[in-house]
Design a protein around this motif. Structure first.
Motif, PDB file in Angstrom:
ATOM      1  N   ASN A   1       0.870  -1.171   0.000  1.00 57.57           N
ATOM      2  CA  ASN A   1       0.000   0.000   0.000  1.00 57.57           C
ATOM      3  C   ASN A   1       0.909   1.224   0.000  1.00 57.57           C
ATOM      4  OD1 ASN A   1      -1.694   2.139   0.501  1.00 57.57           O
ATOM      5  ND2 ASN A   1      -2.699   1.222   2.270  1.00 57.57           N
ATOM      6  N   ALA A   2       1.070   1.846  -1.159  1.00 58.94           N
ATOM      7  CA  ALA A   2       1.971   2.992  -1.283  1.00 58.94           C
ATOM      8  C   ALA A   2       1.526   4.163  -0.428  1.00 58.94           C
ATOM      9  CB  ALA A   2       2.081   3.410  -2.744  1.00 58.94           C
ATOM     10  N   ALA A   3       0.226   4.225  -0.104  1.00 60.15           N
ATOM     11  CA  ALA A   3      -0.285   5.309   0.737  1.00 60.15           C
ATOM     12  C   ALA A   3       0.057   5.087   2.205  1.00 60.15           C
ATOM     13  CB  ALA A   3      -1.799   5.444   0.575  1.00 60.15           C
ATOM     14  N   MET A   4       0.334   3.827   2.575  1.00 63.03           N
ATOM     15  CA  MET A   4       0.619   3.467   3.966  1.00 63.03           C
ATOM     16  C   MET A   4      -0.348   4.170   4.909  1.00 63.03           C
ATOM     17  SD  MET A   4       4.739   3.230   4.063  1.00 63.03           S
ATOM     18  CE  MET A   4       5.605   2.129   2.986  1.00 63.03           C
ATOM     19  N   SER A   5      -1.631   3.920   4.662  1.00 65.99           N
ATOM     20  CA  SER A   5      -2.693   4.624   5.373  1.00 65.99           C
ATOM     21  C   SER A   5      -3.712   3.648   5.950  1.00 65.99           C
ATOM     22  CB  SER A   5      -3.411   5.565   4.387  1.00 65.99           C
ATOM     23  OG  SER A   5      -4.607   6.063   4.927  1.00 65.99           O
ATOM     24  N   PRO A   6      -4.288   3.967   7.115  1.00 60.31           N
ATOM     25  CA  PRO A   6      -5.353   3.134   7.673  1.00 60.31           C
ATOM     26  C   PRO A   6      -6.719   3.407   7.029  1.00 60.31           C
ATOM     27  CG  PRO A   6      -4.800   4.878   9.206  1.00 60.31           C
ATOM     28  CD  PRO A   6      -3.842   4.986   8.058  1.00 60.31           C
ATOM     29  N   THR A   7      -6.800   4.415   6.162  1.00 59.42           N
ATOM     30  CA  THR A   7      -8.100   4.770   5.576  1.00 59.42           C
ATOM     31  C   THR A   7      -8.102   4.783   4.055  1.00 59.42           C
ATOM     32  OG1 THR A   7      -7.555   7.126   5.706  1.00 59.42           O
ATOM     33  CG2 THR A   7      -8.762   6.164   7.580  1.00 59.42           C
ATOM     34  N   PHE A   8      -6.986   4.460   3.424  1.00 59.73           N
ATOM     35  CA  PHE A   8      -6.898   4.554   1.977  1.00 59.73           C
ATOM     36  C   PHE A   8      -5.822   3.590   1.485  1.00 59.73           C
ATOM     37  CE2 PHE A   8      -5.055   6.579  -1.871  1.00 59.73           C
ATOM     38  CZ  PHE A   8      -6.197   6.654  -2.656  1.00 59.73           C
ATOM     39  N   TYR A   9      -6.037   3.006   0.317  1.00 63.88           N
ATOM     40  CA  TYR A   9      -4.976   2.193  -0.274  1.00 63.88           C
ATOM     41  C   TYR A   9      -4.669   2.718  -1.669  1.00 63.88           C
ATOM     42  CZ  TYR A   9      -7.784  -0.421  -3.680  1.00 63.88           C
ATOM     43  OH  TYR A   9      -8.551  -0.783  -4.756  1.00 63.88           O
ATOM     44  N   GLU A  10      -3.431   2.497  -2.056  1.00 67.83           N
ATOM     45  CA  GLU A  10      -2.997   2.920  -3.382  1.00 67.83           C
ATOM     46  C   GLU A  10      -1.880   1.985  -3.825  1.00 67.83           C
ATOM     47  OE1 GLU A  10      -1.504   7.052  -5.457  1.00 67.83           O
ATOM     48  OE2 GLU A  10      -1.114   6.768  -3.337  1.00 67.83           O
ATOM     49  N   PHE A  11      -2.047   1.405  -5.007  1.00 70.69           N
ATOM     50  CA  PHE A  11      -0.972   0.595  -5.570  1.00 70.69           C
ATOM     51  C   PHE A  11       0.121   1.526  -6.058  1.00 70.69           C
ATOM     52  CE2 PHE A  11      -4.648  -2.299  -6.618  1.00 70.69           C
ATOM     53  CZ  PHE A  11      -4.278  -3.327  -5.780  1.00 70.69           C
ATOM     54  N   ASP A  12       1.372   1.147  -5.847  1.00 73.97           N
ATOM     55  CA  ASP A  12       2.487   1.889  -6.403  1.00 73.97           C
ATOM     56  C   ASP A  12       2.401   1.774  -7.928  1.00 73.97           C
ATOM     57  OD1 ASP A  12       5.407   3.020  -5.985  1.00 73.97           O
ATOM     58  OD2 ASP A  12       5.519   1.432  -7.513  1.00 73.97           O
ATOM     59  N   SER A  13       2.460   2.893  -8.620  1.00 74.09           N
ATOM     60  CA  SER A  13       2.251   2.877 -10.070  1.00 74.09           C
ATOM     61  C   SER A  13       3.296   2.025 -10.795  1.00 74.09           C
ATOM     62  CB  SER A  13       2.224   4.294 -10.631  1.00 74.09           C
ATOM     63  OG  SER A  13       3.439   4.955 -10.358  1.00 74.09           O
ATOM     64  N   GLY A  14       4.546   2.071 -10.351  1.00 78.61           N
ATOM     65  CA  GLY A  14       5.580   1.246 -10.968  1.00 78.61           C
ATOM     66  C   GLY A  14       5.344  -0.234 -10.742  1.00 78.61           C
ATOM     67  N   ASP A  15       4.976  -0.594  -9.508  1.00 81.51           N
ATOM     68  CA  ASP A  15       4.674  -1.997  -9.192  1.00 81.51           C
ATOM     69  C   ASP A  15       3.484  -2.482 -10.014  1.00 81.51           C
ATOM     70  OD1 ASP A  15       6.713  -1.986  -7.335  1.00 81.51           O
ATOM     71  OD2 ASP A  15       5.377  -1.884  -5.584  1.00 81.51           O
ATOM     72  N   LEU A  16       2.468  -1.634 -10.133  1.00 84.06           N
ATOM     73  CA  LEU A  16       1.266  -2.016 -10.875  1.00 84.06           C
ATOM     74  C   LEU A  16       1.585  -2.193 -12.363  1.00 84.06           C
ATOM     75  CD1 LEU A  16      -1.688  -2.605 -10.286  1.00 84.06           C
ATOM     76  CD2 LEU A  16      -2.192  -0.216 -10.822  1.00 84.06           C
TER      77      LEU A  16
END
Length: 156
Positions: A54-69
């Motif tokens: 989770n590139a956002a490293m957040s307890p309320t939001f997730y985001e895939f790292d664009s390079g990893d994706l």
């Protein structure tokens, strides 16, 4: 390629993959966990578990790292795979897609799985039921579907 018997209003997932998703959600708590389960194109069969950061490293939001994706999609393409399950966890709310989750859903053929780790469900010693739910999200419309956990997939 022939159409899989798994297409429809149900996610059929093997026990090992189900447990891997739940374990990942527990391990990343209090941040949201996220990942993909790839499967052969057109099969609707989750086969290869791919936990993501989770590139956002957040307890309320997730985001895939664009390079990893980007790398993941190139790899899936080279293996004739597609994202069958896209999953993430909710750490303090029910396992239901948020408005942000709905807006980010760009794979109409994927099952969107949510796992809630609220109320102590993040602990490996937690012995209550885990809220594990699956949805189809197409053009902003959310449809919950049944989840069937099987020991193994039947031979095709």
């Amino acid at each position: 390629m022939r159409r899989s018997p798994y297409r429809g209003g149900v996610l059929i997932i093997d026990t090992a993959t189900y447990e891997a998703i739940v374990d990942h959600a527990r391990r990343d708590h209090p941040d949201e966990a996220c990942g993909v389960v790839a499967g052969p194109e057109g099969s609707d069969r989750p086969a290869r578990f791919i936990p993501m950061l989770n590139a956002a490293m957040s307890p309320t939001f997730y985001e895939f790292d664009s390079g990893d994706l980007f790398r993941l999609y190139k790899e899936m393409d080279s293996r004739d795979e597609e994202p069958v399950v896209i999953y993430h966890s909710h750490t303090a709310t029910e396992a239901y897609p948020s408005r942000t989750d709905i807006n980010l859903a760009q794979e109409p053929g994927a099952h969107y799985v949510l796992v809630s780790t609220r109320d102590g469900a993040d602990s490996p010693s937690y012995d209550g039921p885990v809220e594990f739910r699956s949805y189809r999200i197409i053009d902003g419309e959310v449809t919950e579907e049944e989840v069937q956990v099987v020991a193994a997939y039947p031979a095709e």
